[in-house]
Design a protein around this motif. Structure first.
Motif, mmCIF file in Angstrom:
data_model
loop_
_atom_site.group_PDB
_atom_site.id
_atom_site.type_symbol
_atom_site.label_atom_id
_atom_site.label_comp_id
_atom_site.label_asym_id
_atom_site.label_seq_id
_atom_site.Cartn_x
_atom_site.Cartn_y
_atom_site.Cartn_z
ATOM 1 N N VAL A 151 0.821 -1.222 0.000
ATOM 2 C CA VAL A 151 0.000 0.000 0.000
ATOM 3 C C VAL A 151 0.853 1.270 0.000
ATOM 4 C CG1 VAL A 151 -1.769 1.290 1.265
ATOM 5 C CG2 VAL A 151 -1.981 -1.188 0.984
ATOM 6 N N PRO A 152 1.865 1.364 0.897
ATOM 7 C CA PRO A 152 2.677 2.597 0.887
ATOM 8 C C PRO A 152 3.544 2.730 -0.355
ATOM 9 C CG PRO A 152 3.390 1.092 2.645
ATOM 10 C CD PRO A 152 2.239 0.463 1.979
ATOM 11 N N LEU A 153 3.782 1.610 -1.072
ATOM 12 C CA LEU A 153 4.687 1.655 -2.225
ATOM 13 C C LEU A 153 3.979 2.044 -3.517
ATOM 14 C CD1 LEU A 153 6.841 -1.576 -1.712
ATOM 15 C CD2 LEU A 153 7.608 0.783 -1.515
ATOM 16 N N ALA A 154 2.664 1.880 -3.524
ATOM 17 C CA ALA A 154 1.916 1.993 -4.783
ATOM 18 C C ALA A 154 2.200 3.299 -5.517
ATOM 19 C CB ALA A 154 0.424 1.851 -4.508
ATOM 20 N N GLY A 155 2.273 4.416 -4.764
ATOM 21 C CA GLY A 155 2.489 5.704 -5.392
ATOM 22 C C GLY A 155 3.776 5.747 -6.190
ATOM 23 N N THR A 156 4.807 5.031 -5.696
ATOM 24 C CA THR A 156 6.103 5.010 -6.369
ATOM 25 C C THR A 156 5.981 4.513 -7.801
ATOM 26 O OG1 THR A 156 6.668 3.990 -4.268
ATOM 27 C CG2 THR A 156 8.483 4.550 -5.743
ATOM 28 N N GLY B 54 3.359 4.907 -9.618
ATOM 29 C CA GLY B 54 2.389 5.708 -10.342
ATOM 30 C C GLY B 54 0.996 5.132 -10.333
ATOM 31 N N ALA B 55 0.681 4.324 -9.321
ATOM 32 C CA ALA B 55 -0.664 3.758 -9.254
ATOM 33 C C ALA B 55 -1.479 4.475 -8.182
ATOM 34 C CB ALA B 55 -0.592 2.271 -8.933
ATOM 35 N N ASP B 56 -2.753 4.653 -8.461
ATOM 36 C CA ASP B 56 -3.613 5.310 -7.477
ATOM 37 C C ASP B 56 -4.047 4.326 -6.403
ATOM 38 O OD1 ASP B 56 -3.441 7.404 -9.208
ATOM 39 O OD2 ASP B 56 -5.269 6.811 -10.297
ATOM 40 N N ASN B 57 -4.237 3.080 -6.830
ATOM 41 C CA ASN B 57 -4.781 2.087 -5.923
ATOM 42 C C ASN B 57 -3.808 0.910 -5.852
ATOM 43 O OD1 ASN B 57 -6.168 -0.384 -5.149
ATOM 44 N ND2 ASN B 57 -8.043 0.859 -5.157
ATOM 45 N N ALA B 58 -3.311 0.600 -4.646
ATOM 46 C CA ALA B 58 -2.307 -0.443 -4.480
ATOM 47 C C ALA B 58 -2.826 -1.791 -4.973
ATOM 48 C CB ALA B 58 -1.905 -0.561 -3.017
ATOM 49 N N TYR B 59 -4.113 -2.057 -4.758
ATOM 50 C CA TYR B 59 -4.630 -3.384 -5.090
ATOM 51 C C TYR B 59 -4.867 -3.540 -6.585
ATOM 52 C CZ TYR B 59 -4.710 -4.467 -0.218
ATOM 53 O OH TYR B 59 -4.304 -4.717 1.048
ATOM 54 N N THR B 60 -5.140 -2.442 -7.275
ATOM 55 C CA THR B 60 -5.281 -2.527 -8.723
ATOM 56 C C THR B 60 -3.942 -2.896 -9.356
ATOM 57 O OG1 THR B 60 -6.851 -0.731 -8.463
ATOM 58 C CG2 THR B 60 -6.250 -1.315 -10.702
ATOM 59 N N LEU B 61 -2.855 -2.487 -8.673
ATOM 60 C CA LEU B 61 -1.510 -2.815 -9.139
ATOM 61 C C LEU B 61 -1.126 -4.236 -8.741
ATOM 62 C CD1 LEU B 61 1.200 -1.392 -10.236
ATOM 63 C CD2 LEU B 61 1.797 -1.261 -7.817
ATOM 64 N N PHE B 62 -1.545 -4.609 -7.557
ATOM 65 C CA PHE B 62 -1.057 -5.825 -6.923
ATOM 66 C C PHE B 62 -1.846 -7.072 -7.343
ATOM 67 C CE2 PHE B 62 -1.193 -8.243 -2.715
ATOM 68 C CZ PHE B 62 -0.013 -8.919 -2.967
ATOM 69 N N VAL B 63 -3.174 -6.950 -7.433
ATOM 70 C CA VAL B 63 -4.022 -8.121 -7.695
ATOM 71 C C VAL B 63 -3.728 -8.781 -9.052
ATOM 72 C CG1 VAL B 63 -6.405 -8.889 -8.007
ATOM 73 C CG2 VAL B 63 -5.812 -7.431 -6.079
ATOM 74 N N PRO B 64 -3.508 -7.996 -10.132
ATOM 75 C CA PRO B 64 -3.171 -8.675 -11.395
ATOM 76 C C PRO B 64 -1.921 -9.546 -11.269
ATOM 77 C CG PRO B 64 -3.781 -6.418 -11.825
ATOM 78 C CD PRO B 64 -3.704 -6.555 -10.329
ATOM 79 N N GLY B 65 -0.925 -9.068 -10.534
ATOM 80 C CA GLY B 65 0.282 -9.865 -10.318
ATOM 81 C C GLY B 65 -0.043 -11.140 -9.557
ATOM 82 N N LEU B 66 -0.878 -11.001 -8.536
ATOM 83 C CA LEU B 66 -1.272 -12.178 -7.755
ATOM 84 C C LEU B 66 -1.997 -13.193 -8.616
ATOM 85 C CD1 LEU B 66 -2.681 -11.237 -4.254
ATOM 86 C CD2 LEU B 66 -0.603 -12.466 -4.859
ATOM 87 N N LEU B 67 -2.862 -12.678 -9.511
ATOM 88 C CA LEU B 67 -3.601 -13.568 -10.411
ATOM 89 C C LEU B 67 -2.642 -14.402 -11.241
ATOM 90 C CD1 LEU B 67 -6.572 -11.549 -11.956
ATOM 91 C CD2 LEU B 67 -6.689 -13.658 -10.636
ATOM 92 N N VAL B 68 -1.655 -13.737 -11.852
ATOM 93 C CA VAL B 68 -0.724 -14.464 -12.715
ATOM 94 C C VAL B 68 0.105 -15.436 -11.891
ATOM 95 C CG1 VAL B 68 1.274 -14.229 -14.227
ATOM 96 C CG2 VAL B 68 -0.655 -12.668 -14.456
ATOM 97 N N GLN B 69 0.464 -15.018 -10.684
ATOM 98 C CA GLN B 69 1.236 -15.919 -9.851
ATOM 99 C C GLN B 69 0.433 -17.178 -9.535
ATOM 100 O OE1 GLN B 69 2.265 -14.731 -5.960
ATOM 101 N NE2 GLN B 69 4.029 -16.090 -5.905
#
Lengths: 249, 321
Positions: free
Chosen positions: A44-49, A51-66
């Protein structure tokens, strides 16, 4: 028709055995929850780095592929166990299409992955995921396609080697670089050489595609991701079918 | 039912740096008639399993032809698979599945409808004494039950020809005797042709009309058990004396009975193969009696298939069993 019936018989048999073992059903469903609950908050604190507004929108696709990669990449172990019990050989002396014997098994892996993916995405909304509905549908479809490819690959290697001792190191040596180079957990933004290397890994494009489509954007990144998912699946399915059809396997 | 000519399988093996062609099966000729029960014997590594795998379409021959149940194994393997039942040594069911469902699913893979497969499976469970085990996990069955379940799997589509790969290996004597009954029933009740591999000579002797012996990738002998036994020259006569001093006179007396080879001495035992033993035995015993030799035992043994095996292959089947 005949082929689909045989595929269904194999699939139903696998499904029955899987459902009778509640441990595996629970483990399969708990895995995505653990990732979300224990790893998500770190991002969550890293998401801005990135350029994402929402940490989970960034994170969940990665989890899906994993999930797609790892849940299915170890399908071959089940196949080796079945080989040892004589099941594969018994099925191979029936007139049933040998490709159906493979695809019936892969279909179960795909269905398991589909259920896991849906659970993961639904739970992510509780954590604060914001994503477009068509994006989620395409994202899960690409995940299942990739997972089916991994299951084909793993089953084929299992049938060729007939040994867990070959399968384990081989799959581990494939999965780790793929995991790291796909930017599954963190998007690869630098250094340049790492980006260049990652560009030749198809799963990196699939992850990028799913990430983009989750935001509701349908651009070339999404189409390239979809393209690679189809290519990877087609290649693995063709090879797997060939291995299963071989007279001497 | 089975016609095989010049069947050959070579594997490429690495010996050091060079690749070598190893012939596991080197030109096997054999035939099996409809309704026969044929035993296929051979030491480990003789080509037994490789031949069986080629006949059941699990392995493609390198050369030669094999027609099984009227179809060529290389040209039309699917037609062969439709016509044969195969009961593998390694089993055929998942330990975690349910016995009855495994048989029904297997039948359905042959294109049989679910209802017909279920009816057939119930019938086989009754015939093979598996009543009440429909919902049992194969992993929780005894060795004998699991082997009978494998046979039910192999019979669900009513094949005319059944291959059994070492059907009784690892079973206790009672389970073996029980299974022999079921194997004999395959022909008696269903009229099937049976081709079975085995390590046990008593099994081949009890069940088979004909025996094929394979050694070094070739058929070394093929005949009825009795005819094979007649090839072994003479019955084995074994004398056991009571004292070490009597061994030499006993040996001399047996040597005088015109044995096939000089008598062998092992401790207090003296033995040799003698042709027409019935005519010679009285003279032998009289001679021993005249010399005052007291026998602790005398044994006359008809040739066994083990003796046949030793004669044909120069090895005992039991040594590497």
């Amino acid at each position: 028709m005949q082929f689909l019936r045989q595929l269904w018989i194999v699939f139903r048999r696998q499904l029955r055995i899987a459902l009778r073992n509640p441990a595996w059903v629970i483990i399969g469903l708990v895995q995505p929850i653990l990732y979300l609950a224990l790893f998500g908050p770190l991002l969550v604190p890293l998401a801005g780095t990135f350029g994402a507004d929402n940490a989970y929108t960034l994170f969940v696709p990665g989890l899906l592929v994993q999930l797609g990669l790892f849940g299915t990449l170890f399908a071959g172990f089940g196949l080796v166990a079945e080989w040892r019990a004589g099941v594969i050989e018994a099925e191979r002396v029936t007139p049933a299409s040998r490709t159906a014997l493979l695809f019936g098994r892969v279909a179960l892996n795909a269905v398991q992955l589909l259920v896991q993916s849906i659970v993961l995405v639904l739970l992510s909304f509780l954590f604060g995921l914001q994503a477009s509905a068509p994006g989620i549908v395409l994202g899960i479809a690409l995940t299942v396609l990739l997972g089916a490819a991994c299951a084909c690959f793993s089953d084929a290697v299992g049938l060729l080697s007939k040994s867990e001792n070959v399968l384990a190191p081989l799959l581990n040596s494939v999965s780790l670089p793929v995991l790291l180079l796909s930017g599954i957990l963190l998007p690869i933004t630098q250094p340049q050489w790492l980006k260049t290397v990652a560009d030749v890994v198809p799963t990196k494009h699939i992850v990028d595609g799913i990430r983009t489509v989750f935001t509701g954007t349908f651009d070339s990144t999404v189409w390239w991701g979809s393209f690679w998912a189809v290519v990877v699946f087609a290649a693995a399915a063709t090879w797997g079918a060939r291995v299963f059809q071989r007279e001497n396997a | 039912m089975i016609q095989v000519e010049g069947l050959t399988k070579t594997f490429t093996a690495r010996r050091g740096k060079e690749k070598v062609e190893v012939a596991a099966v080197a030109g096997v000729d054999l035939h099996v008639d409809e309704g026969e029960i044929v035993g296929f014997l051979g030491p480990n590594g003789a080509g037994k399993t490789t031949t069986l795998r080629m006949l059941t379409t699990l392995l493609r021959p390198t050369a030669g032809t094999a027609r099984v149940a009227g179809h060529d194994v290389a040209a039309d393997p699917v037609a062969v698979r439709r016509a044969i039942g195969y009961v593998s040594q390694s089993g055929s069911t998942s330990p975690e599945a349910r016995a009855g469902e495994e048989v029904v699913d297997h039948g359905m893979l042959y294109g049989i409808s679910r209802a017909a497969a279920a009816a057939r499976a119930r019938e086989l469970f009754a015939q093979l004494e598996l009543d009440g085990l429909w919902d049992r996990k194969p992993g929780a069955m005894s060795g004998g039950q699991r082997r009978r379940l494998d046979i039910a799997m192999g019979l669900v589509h009513d094949p005319r020809l059944v291959f059994l790969d070492e059907p009784t290996t690892g079973l206790d004597p009672q389970a073996r005797a029980n299974l022999w009954g079921h194997i004999a029933d395959l022909r008696r009740v269903r009229g099937s042709t049976v081709f079975l591999t085995t390590h046990y000579l008593d099994e081949a002797d009890a069940l088979c009309d004909r025996i094929l012996v394979i050694d070094h990738g070739r058929i070394a002998a093929a005949d009825t058990p009795d005819a094979l036994k007649r090839q072994v020259a003479g019955d084995l006569v074994q004398l056991t004396v009571g004292a070490a001093a009597d061994v030499e006179p006993a040996r001399a007396a047996l040597a005088a009975a015109e044995p096939e080879e000089p008598p062998a001495v092992d401790g207090l035992h003296v033995s040799a193969r003698v042709r027409g033993v019935a005519g010679r035995l009285p003279t032998l015993v009289r001679r021993l009696d005249e010399q005052g030799i007291v026998l602790a035992g005398i044994e006359v043994r008809r040739p066994t298939l083990d003796d046949v095996f030793l004669t044909v292959t120069g090895r005992s089947l039991r040594e590497d069993a």
